[in-house]
Enzyme design. Sequence first.
Site, short mmCIF file in Angstrom:
data_model
loop_
_atom_site.label_atom_id
_atom_site.label_comp_id
_atom_site.label_asym_id
_atom_site.label_seq_id
_atom_site.Cartn_x
_atom_site.Cartn_y
_atom_site.Cartn_z
CG ASP A 114 60.50 65.00 5.23
OD1 ASP A 114 61.46 65.73 5.54
OD2 ASP A 114 59.37 65.15 5.71
CG ASP B 199 64.33 69.38 7.73
OD1 ASP B 199 64.03 68.18 7.69
OD2 ASP B 199 63.59 70.27 7.28
#
Length: 476
Positions: free
Chosen positions: A152, A356
């Site tokens: 992540d 992201d």
Amino acid sequence: MEPPPRNAALFLLTILIFLSASSSAPLQYQNLVLNPLPNTQHTLSWADSDSLVPDITETDPDSSTTTLQLHHIDSLSFGKTPVQLFNLRLQRDAVRVKDLTSLAAARNGSRVPLPGGGFSSSVVSGLSQGSGEYFTRIGVGSPPKYMYMVLDTGSDIVWLQCAPCKRCYSQADPVFDPTKSTSFGKISCGSPLCRKLDSPGCNTRKTCMYQVSYGDGSFTVGDFSTETLTFRRTRVASVALGCGHDDEGLFVGAAGLLGLGRGGLSFPSQTGSRFNRKFSYCLVDRSASSRPSSIVFGESAVSRTARFTSLLVNPKLDTFYYVELLGISVGGVRVPGITASLFKLDPSGNGGVIIDSGTSVTRLTRPAYIALRDAFRAGASNLKRAPEFSLFDTCFDLSGKTEVKVPTVVLHFRGADVSLPATNYLIAVDTDGSFCFAFAGTLSGLSIIGNIQQQGFRVVYDLAGSRIGFAPRGCA
């Protein structure tokens, strides 16, 4: 969703300006081969994990580069159809965007008290139901025990579940037992590593504790420790990570999370001397390709064909990867009304655009999205419209067709024009031939470039050079 009446004049003006700008030259189009969602879903068997575990006798402790396969979180879901998985993905996406924007708004995080008292931490990252959409297989400890870890870019802390568990969620692999690892080490409360936590805790044995909190109330709490991680043939010693003994919430079946953010405790920051703070990934469309996604750490991560844009610094929040988006073109024409001012990161840390890996659908500030959507609708006026679907307000009925022409879409970052493949912005939402424009608006000031728009590119994170690059067709 059509613009409200009071904005009708602005809507018409945008369309007229766009059509006027494009009238001097024909709009640019590209072909989209239509692949509706399949009727059945391939899932990753736990037996498949054996092929991901390297022979540790081949471990090269001095390797300065390593490559890992990535798998989408959907491949851990059993008994669900592709349409059900797609809807679940959009639900996760909405929660993640809410959490990222909340974290950006809070800037310094929000302190969440532990049950029964104790310390609190301002580390808030991602969302619990998959703090990222992709995971890989990593060896933990000595000898290494292999586990699935979510990767992540919106998180900094590395953590995993550890025995003994006060409360632990169900995971695919046995829970890691630090007492069976010869390389596990506790961190003292006074150590520099412990002080890097925003609000570290200290237990009665004077060793450091951590907590990671999530927007839905889920959390992981335990010992802040050091351990050896093994990436195929590469061992990385003394990685600071959270060894969680109390992990509550709706977590996925992975053992933990490998934080790839920009903060000081993220994996890239910790391993700067080993991998020179460089990594890249290439994400493939699972519905259209059998090729695996991959992530590379080290000098080999930097593609020679990548176009780079400089990273911006948010003084209030060091986790996210901020970039400067100047505008967007549709059909080869810059969309009127989409200017750099809509995406500006101000001195207070508000606004901006981030890249992201864990967000699926790109979110743009509402004015920019409306202008982009209207320009795309104008360029795709020959396609049959379909009803709205979930967060998508621009959908088309392409049933019975195998290929269509759609206007091109280019993202103009400072120093890097990124031309998107048609599959990155017109995506299947069902098995019947409905396709939707895969952008959405947000009332937040934070815009997010999601992983659907990143598919097929090798996205290079060069923290040493303070830049991000996009290499087209980088998954080969």
